[in-house]
Design an enzyme around this catalytic site. Structure first.
Site, mmCIF file in Angstrom:
data_model
loop_
_atom_site.group_PDB
_atom_site.id
_atom_site.type_symbol
_atom_site.label_atom_id
_atom_site.label_comp_id
_atom_site.label_asym_id
_atom_site.label_seq_id
_atom_site.Cartn_x
_atom_site.Cartn_y
_atom_site.Cartn_z
ATOM 1 N N GLY A 82 0.806 -1.227 0.000
ATOM 2 C CA GLY A 82 0.000 0.000 0.000
ATOM 3 C C GLY A 82 0.832 1.267 0.000
ATOM 4 C CG LEU A 99 7.016 1.715 -3.217
ATOM 5 C CD1 LEU A 99 8.090 1.361 -2.189
ATOM 6 C CD2 LEU A 99 7.588 2.702 -4.237
ATOM 7 C CB SER A 111 -1.403 -4.915 -6.266
ATOM 8 O OG SER A 111 -1.798 -4.104 -5.211
ATOM 9 C CD GLU A 168 -4.409 -4.331 -9.280
ATOM 10 O OE1 GLU A 168 -3.357 -4.951 -9.500
ATOM 11 O OE2 GLU A 168 -4.441 -3.229 -8.707
ATOM 12 C CG ASP A 175 1.427 -0.410 -11.052
ATOM 13 O OD1 ASP A 175 2.051 0.576 -11.500
ATOM 14 O OD2 ASP A 175 0.541 -0.319 -10.190
ATOM 15 C CE1 TYR A 188 -5.000 4.273 -10.271
ATOM 16 C CE2 TYR A 188 -6.856 3.029 -11.164
ATOM 17 C CZ TYR A 188 -5.553 3.487 -11.268
ATOM 18 O OH TYR A 188 -4.809 3.175 -12.384
#
Ligand code: GLA
Length: 352
Positions: free
Chosen positions: A133, A136, A139, A171, A183, A232
């Site tokens: 969280g 970085l 997930s 995700e 990511d 988000y």
């Protein structure tokens, strides 16, 4: 926490993390693991909240990694355990109900099986040096590590591009975060310590060499966000609304000659759109500055990026702003929040 700007030799911590995953597997499930998978976290140097608008981004894979030890489960269900705080508060939680972090792992398994990869019921133990969280990409590191471990278990392989897209889909569908591709792409394509320029519309990336004289530190604010809490998704919806109102597929496509049209959008949507188009330009300028070894310019762009994420995109927090103020000023080249925001880390660029 401090993140070096270029690769350094693998250190013991990584082996330590792998060893923690294997020990956790043996402890929790009473059987040795069959194989391991791992993936790095990432830090985004510049270009936040523009991947889902089709913009260019400049993330760097971290040395810190997540390790997954996997085995075949005797029963008919997948079992998960991790060393993360939630789990170790009591004895490690093992469950088949995919809640919390387990949804990411279960989602990846579900997506692999949906593509007819014959993954048997598995036991999964997770250890990680990537802070959770913190912006970085813990997930994506978890998703990719689980996918690599599960593929290894059945002797299968998947090209990096498909792996990135599968993990992003996991995700979206199983963890409920409508993330962009930055990511998962970075984690599957960049070597630890390597920065890449990723074109999120074309889905193509190239390595970007960082000047020898540049150091990048990562400082954790300690404030934890939940990207899934709606912030988000709301930002992404605003950006998509802007593109729709401007009559284009993706906001990053808006040519500079049309930027003035942003002023005609509803005020909040206009602020989001202004961030996106300017951040895209800043990423391109940052890549040029790095190539020209113009570190002062690079640092200035980080500060501009932060101000835009704070003022136009509303994803910073007072704690993060205070860190940028404190560390990004005198003595440093610049600083900014990094990742999705709502807390997490700042990066500070300075002369090495
Ligand atoms: C999160 C998402 C990424 C990206 C960043 C913000 O990390 O997973 O896709 O949108 O936020 O740049």
């Amino acid at each position: 926490m401090s993140g070096p700007s270029r690769p350094r030799p693998a250190d013991d911590a990584h082996h330590g993390c792998a060893a923690r995953a294997t020990a956790l597997h043996a402890d929790a499930f009473g059987t040795p693991h069959a194989c391991l998978g791992c993936a790095s976290g990432r830090v985004n140097l510049i270009g936040d909240h523009i991947d889902y608008a089709g913009g260019p981004v400049l993330p760097m894979a971290l040395q810190e990694r997540t390790w997954v030890a996997i085995g075949s489960a005797r029963g008919g269900i997948d079992l998960f355990v991790s060393e993360w705080r939630d789990d170790v508060a009591s004895s490690p939680t093992i469950g088949s109900d995919a809640s919390g972090w387990q949804r990411y792992a279960a989602g990846v398994l579900a997506e692999l099986r949906a593509l007819a990869y014959a993954i048997p019921p598995v036991t999964i133990a997770v250890a990680s040096d990537v802070p959770v969280g913190a912006g970085l990409s813990s997930s994506a590191a978890l998703e990719v590590a689980v996918a690599r471990a599960a593929l290894e278990l059945i002797g299968a392989a998947m090209p990096a591009r498909e792996l990135a897209l599968l993990c992003q889909r996991a995700e979206h569908l199983h963890a409920g975060t409508p993330c962009g591709i930055m990511d998962q792409w970075c984690v599957t394509h960049a070597q630890p310590g390597e920065a890449i320029l990723l074109d999120c519309a074309a889905l193509a990336s190239v390595p970007v060499a960082l000047p020898r004289g540049l150091a990048v530190d990562i400082i954790d604010s300690g404030v934890r966000h939940a990207l899934r809490d709606g912030g988000y998704a709301a930002r992404r919806a605003d950006v998509e609304d802007a593109a729709r109102l401007l009559g284009i597929a993706r906001l990053a496509e808006l040519p500079e000659a049309r930027w003035h049209e942003i002023d005609g959008l509803p005020p909040r949507i206009a602020r989001r759109a202004r961030h996106v188009v300017r951040e895209c330009a800043r990423v391109r300028a940052a890549v040029e500055a790095l190539a020209a070894d113009d570190l002062a310019r690079f640092g200035g762009l980080l500060l501009e990026s932060h101000a835009s994420l704070r003022d136009d995109f509303d994803v910073s927090t007072p704690e993060v702003d205070a860190l940028v103020e404190r560390f990004g000023g005198e003595g440093a080249l610049g600083a900014r929040m990094t990742g999705g925001g709502f807390g997490g880390c700042v990066i500070v660029a300075r002369r090495a």
